[in-house]
Design a protein around this motif. Structure first.
Motif, PDB file in Angstrom:
ATOM      1  N   VAL A   1      11.967  -1.172  15.459  1.00  0.00           N
ATOM      2  CA  VAL A   1      12.177  -2.416  15.062  1.00  0.00           C
ATOM      3  C   VAL A   1      10.225  -1.992  15.608  1.00  0.00           C
ATOM      4  CG1 VAL A   1      10.778  -4.430  14.578  1.00  0.00           C
ATOM      5  CG2 VAL A   1      13.111  -4.154  15.530  1.00  0.00           C
ATOM      6  N   ILE A   2       9.522  -2.517  14.561  1.00  0.00           N
ATOM      7  CA  ILE A   2       7.665  -2.037  14.406  1.00  0.00           C
ATOM      8  C   ILE A   2       7.053  -3.530  12.931  1.00  0.00           C
ATOM      9  CG2 ILE A   2       7.779   0.013  14.434  1.00  0.00           C
ATOM     10  CD1 ILE A   2       7.418   0.971  12.052  1.00  0.00           C
ATOM     11  N   ALA A   3       5.717  -3.378  13.642  1.00  0.00           N
ATOM     12  CA  ALA A   3       5.025  -4.239  12.827  1.00  0.00           C
ATOM     13  C   ALA A   3       3.770  -3.825  12.458  1.00  0.00           C
ATOM     14  CB  ALA A   3       4.651  -5.786  13.875  1.00  0.00           C
ATOM     15  N   VAL A   4       3.404  -3.836  11.394  1.00  0.00           N
ATOM     16  CA  VAL A   4       2.474  -2.759  10.884  1.00  0.00           C
ATOM     17  C   VAL A   4       1.059  -4.128  10.255  1.00  0.00           C
ATOM     18  CG1 VAL A   4       1.030  -0.981   9.493  1.00  0.00           C
ATOM     19  CG2 VAL A   4       3.843  -1.298  10.235  1.00  0.00           C
ATOM     20  N   PHE A   5       0.125  -4.054  10.544  1.00  0.00           N
ATOM     21  CA  PHE A   5      -1.044  -4.612  10.252  1.00  0.00           C
ATOM     22  C   PHE A   5      -1.416  -3.866   8.503  1.00  0.00           C
ATOM     23  CE2 PHE A   5      -0.457  -7.441  13.360  1.00  0.00           C
ATOM     24  CZ  PHE A   5      -1.187  -8.811  13.423  1.00  0.00           C
ATOM     25  N   GLU A   6      -1.522  -3.510   7.681  1.00  0.00           N
ATOM     26  CA  GLU A   6      -1.992  -3.058   6.394  1.00  0.00           C
ATOM     27  C   GLU A   6      -2.321  -3.647   5.000  1.00  0.00           C
ATOM     28  OE1 GLU A   6       0.810  -0.240   4.493  1.00  0.00           O
ATOM     29  OE2 GLU A   6       2.226  -1.794   6.274  1.00  0.00           O
ATOM     30  N   ASP A   7      -3.695  -3.390   4.433  1.00  0.00           N
ATOM     31  CA  ASP A   7      -4.437  -3.992   3.719  1.00  0.00           C
ATOM     32  C   ASP A   7      -3.755  -2.909   2.529  1.00  0.00           C
ATOM     33  OD1 ASP A   7      -7.131  -4.212   1.651  1.00  0.00           O
ATOM     34  OD2 ASP A   7      -7.716  -5.710   3.192  1.00  0.00           O
ATOM     35  N   PRO A   8      -4.045  -3.998   1.407  1.00  0.00           N
ATOM     36  CA  PRO A   8      -3.018  -3.980  -0.050  1.00  0.00           C
ATOM     37  C   PRO A   8      -4.512  -2.677  -0.215  1.00  0.00           C
ATOM     38  CG  PRO A   8      -4.110  -5.645  -0.181  1.00  0.00           C
ATOM     39  CD  PRO A   8      -3.744  -5.669   1.445  1.00  0.00           C
ATOM     40  N   ASN A   9      -5.883  -2.505  -0.318  1.00  0.00           N
ATOM     41  CA  ASN A   9      -6.611  -1.683  -0.742  1.00  0.00           C
ATOM     42  C   ASN A   9      -7.159  -0.238   0.441  1.00  0.00           C
ATOM     43  OD1 ASN A   9      -7.415  -2.545  -3.297  1.00  0.00           O
ATOM     44  ND2 ASN A   9      -8.572  -4.247  -1.724  1.00  0.00           N
ATOM     45  N   CYS A  10      -6.065  -0.342   1.133  1.00  0.00           N
ATOM     46  CA  CYS A  10      -6.332   0.887   2.755  1.00  0.00           C
ATOM     47  C   CYS A  10      -5.352   2.031   1.650  1.00  0.00           C
ATOM     48  CB  CYS A  10      -5.703   0.272   3.780  1.00  0.00           C
ATOM     49  SG  CYS A  10      -5.424   1.310   4.932  1.00  0.00           S
ATOM     50  N   GLY A  11      -6.154   3.130   1.810  1.00  0.00           N
ATOM     51  CA  GLY A  11      -5.348   4.246   1.226  1.00  0.00           C
ATOM     52  C   GLY A  11      -4.446   5.400   2.604  1.00  0.00           C
ATOM     53  N   TYR A  12      -4.965   5.080   3.458  1.00  0.00           N
ATOM     54  CA  TYR A  12      -4.429   5.729   4.808  1.00  0.00           C
ATOM     55  C   TYR A  12      -2.948   4.389   4.653  1.00  0.00           C
ATOM     56  CZ  TYR A  12      -8.377   8.048   5.868  1.00  0.00           C
ATOM     57  OH  TYR A  12      -9.358   9.215   6.441  1.00  0.00           O
ATOM     58  N   CYS A  13      -2.601   3.146   4.809  1.00  0.00           N
ATOM     59  CA  CYS A  13      -1.880   2.800   4.130  1.00  0.00           C
ATOM     60  C   CYS A  13      -1.040   2.830   3.470  1.00  0.00           C
ATOM     61  CB  CYS A  13      -2.019   0.649   3.903  1.00  0.00           C
ATOM     62  SG  CYS A  13      -3.064   0.054   5.294  1.00  0.00           S
ATOM     63  N   LYS A  14      -1.345   3.790   2.417  1.00  0.00           N
ATOM     64  CA  LYS A  14      -1.192   4.090   1.163  1.00  0.00           C
ATOM     65  C   LYS A  14       0.118   4.911   1.303  1.00  0.00           C
ATOM     66  CE  LYS A  14      -2.804   1.449  -2.726  1.00  0.00           C
ATOM     67  NZ  LYS A  14      -4.275   1.735  -3.571  1.00  0.00           N
ATOM     68  N   ARG A  15      -0.832   5.988   2.660  1.00  0.00           N
ATOM     69  CA  ARG A  15       0.334   6.640   2.920  1.00  0.00           C
ATOM     70  C   ARG A  15       1.414   7.198   4.379  1.00  0.00           C
ATOM     71  NH1 ARG A  15      -5.178   9.345   1.272  1.00  0.00           N
ATOM     72  NH2 ARG A  15      -5.976   9.101   2.974  1.00  0.00           N
ATOM     73  N   PHE A  16       0.909   6.460   5.008  1.00  0.00           N
ATOM     74  CA  PHE A  16       1.609   5.893   6.012  1.00  0.00           C
ATOM     75  C   PHE A  16       2.678   4.832   4.875  1.00  0.00           C
ATOM     76  CE2 PHE A  16       3.578   2.123   8.507  1.00  0.00           C
ATOM     77  CZ  PHE A  16       3.259   3.217   9.700  1.00  0.00           C
ATOM     78  N   ARG A  17       3.590   3.979   3.597  1.00  0.00           N
ATOM     79  CA  ARG A  17       4.245   3.653   3.570  1.00  0.00           C
ATOM     80  C   ARG A  17       5.001   4.456   2.576  1.00  0.00           C
ATOM     81  NH1 ARG A  17       6.146  -1.170   4.036  1.00  0.00           N
ATOM     82  NH2 ARG A  17       4.463  -1.475   5.224  1.00  0.00           N
ATOM     83  N   GLN A  18       4.155   5.636   1.637  1.00  0.00           N
ATOM     84  CA  GLN A  18       4.324   6.748   0.936  1.00  0.00           C
ATOM     85  C   GLN A  18       5.301   8.230   1.542  1.00  0.00           C
ATOM     86  OE1 GLN A  18       1.066   7.902  -1.492  1.00  0.00           O
ATOM     87  NE2 GLN A  18       0.828   5.611  -2.375  1.00  0.00           N
ATOM     88  N   ASN A  19       4.628   8.530   3.044  1.00  0.00           N
ATOM     89  CA  ASN A  19       5.108   9.598   3.430  1.00  0.00           C
ATOM     90  C   ASN A  19       5.239   9.782   4.888  1.00  0.00           C
ATOM     91  OD1 ASN A  19       3.800  11.010   1.461  1.00  0.00           O
ATOM     92  ND2 ASN A  19       1.586  10.708   2.302  1.00  0.00           N
ATOM     93  N   THR A  20       5.070   8.383   5.190  1.00  0.00           N
ATOM     94  CA  THR A  20       5.512   8.654   7.020  1.00  0.00           C
ATOM     95  C   THR A  20       7.293   7.017   6.968  1.00  0.00           C
ATOM     96  OG1 THR A  20       3.621   8.354   8.498  1.00  0.00           O
ATOM     97  CG2 THR A  20       5.505   7.018   8.727  1.00  0.00           C
TER      98      THR A  20
END
Length: 241
Positions: free
Chosen positions: A119-138
């Motif tokens: 289990v993990i919890a992640v704080f993400e902003d919908p305009n965050c490029g690093y968040c998108k890469r985290f979602r797409q790759n990690t």
């Protein structure tokens, strides 16, 4: 105050003193040092350390050091010269730990992959490029994990609008992935649709989340910033879940 990476090299392996009641000396240092820290800066605590006669000054999630008379202020990290252990980082990690079970998980988008045991919890902003890469790759090929995503709107004026549209979608997970992975925006939410945007924003401020993504783990530890799949797997493997 700008931080520097000053290393105070020590010659023995020492750990932080256990946290107890504030001593008269610590109380006096706090009284002296706080007005010298700048307008609006609050000193949360002052504690004697077991090395070099220094006192730890904690303000928010940061640690500085001073002497018994509060005459000097040292900005930087204390290292053990024998082991290269960053003692200051260990203390910062300790004070920044949270109680995972206290997170308002009902205010997050829940994604379960495989058995969902990790289990993990992640704080993400919908305009965050690093968040998108985290979602797409990690997270793309990761299995047996439950991800609670708190939409934390801090980067742009329309972040809250995008988060509302996603939260009010019939399938929040799909709407989130459509946007973060595929760049497809969610349909406009009904005006009367309630969201946890304000609650999540206050939660992030309380937890001192200053950037996205910020990843929290079941043991209360956190990793600020994006991490690759190998690093995340290694971190999860180190936890007893």
């Amino acid at each position: 105050m700008r931080k520097s990476n000053i290393a105070l090299l020590l010659f023995s392996a020492l750990t932080m003193a256990s946290v107890g009641a504030e001593t008269p000396t610590e109380a006096n240092i706090k009284k002296l040092i706080e007005p010298r820290m700048g307008a609006g800066v609050k000193v949360d605590s002052v504690k004697e350390t077991p090395y070099a006669g220094l006192y730890e000054v904690r303000t928010g999630g940061d640690i500085l050091y001073t002497d018994k008379s509060a005459q000097y202020l040292i900005v930087g990290h204390v290292f053990n010269s024998k082991t290269s252990q960053d003692l200051t980082k260990d203390r910062i990690d300790e004070i920044n730990k949270i109680k995972f079970s206290d997170l308002p998980l009902e205010s997050a988008v829940k994604l379960v992959k495989g058995n969902g045991k990790r289990v993990i919890a992640v704080f993400e902003d919908p305009n965050c490029g690093y968040c998108k890469r985290f979602r797409q790759n990690t997270l793309k090929d990761m299995d047996n994990v439950t991800v609670y995503t708190f939409m934390y709107n801090i980067l742009a004026e329309d972040s809250a609008v995008k988060s509302k549209n996603i939260w009010c979608s019939a399938d929040r997970n799909k709407a989130w992935d459509d946007w973060m992975v595929r760049g497809k925006a969610a349909p406009t939410a009904p005006a009367n649709c309630a969201t946890p945007n304000d609650k999540v924003f206050e939660l992030g401020r309380k937890l001192r989340v200053t950037g996205t993504p910020a990843i929290f783990f079941a043991d209360g530890s956190r990793i600020p910033g994006a991490i690759d799949a190998k690093g995340l797997e290694a971190k999860l493997a180190s936890l007893k879940q």
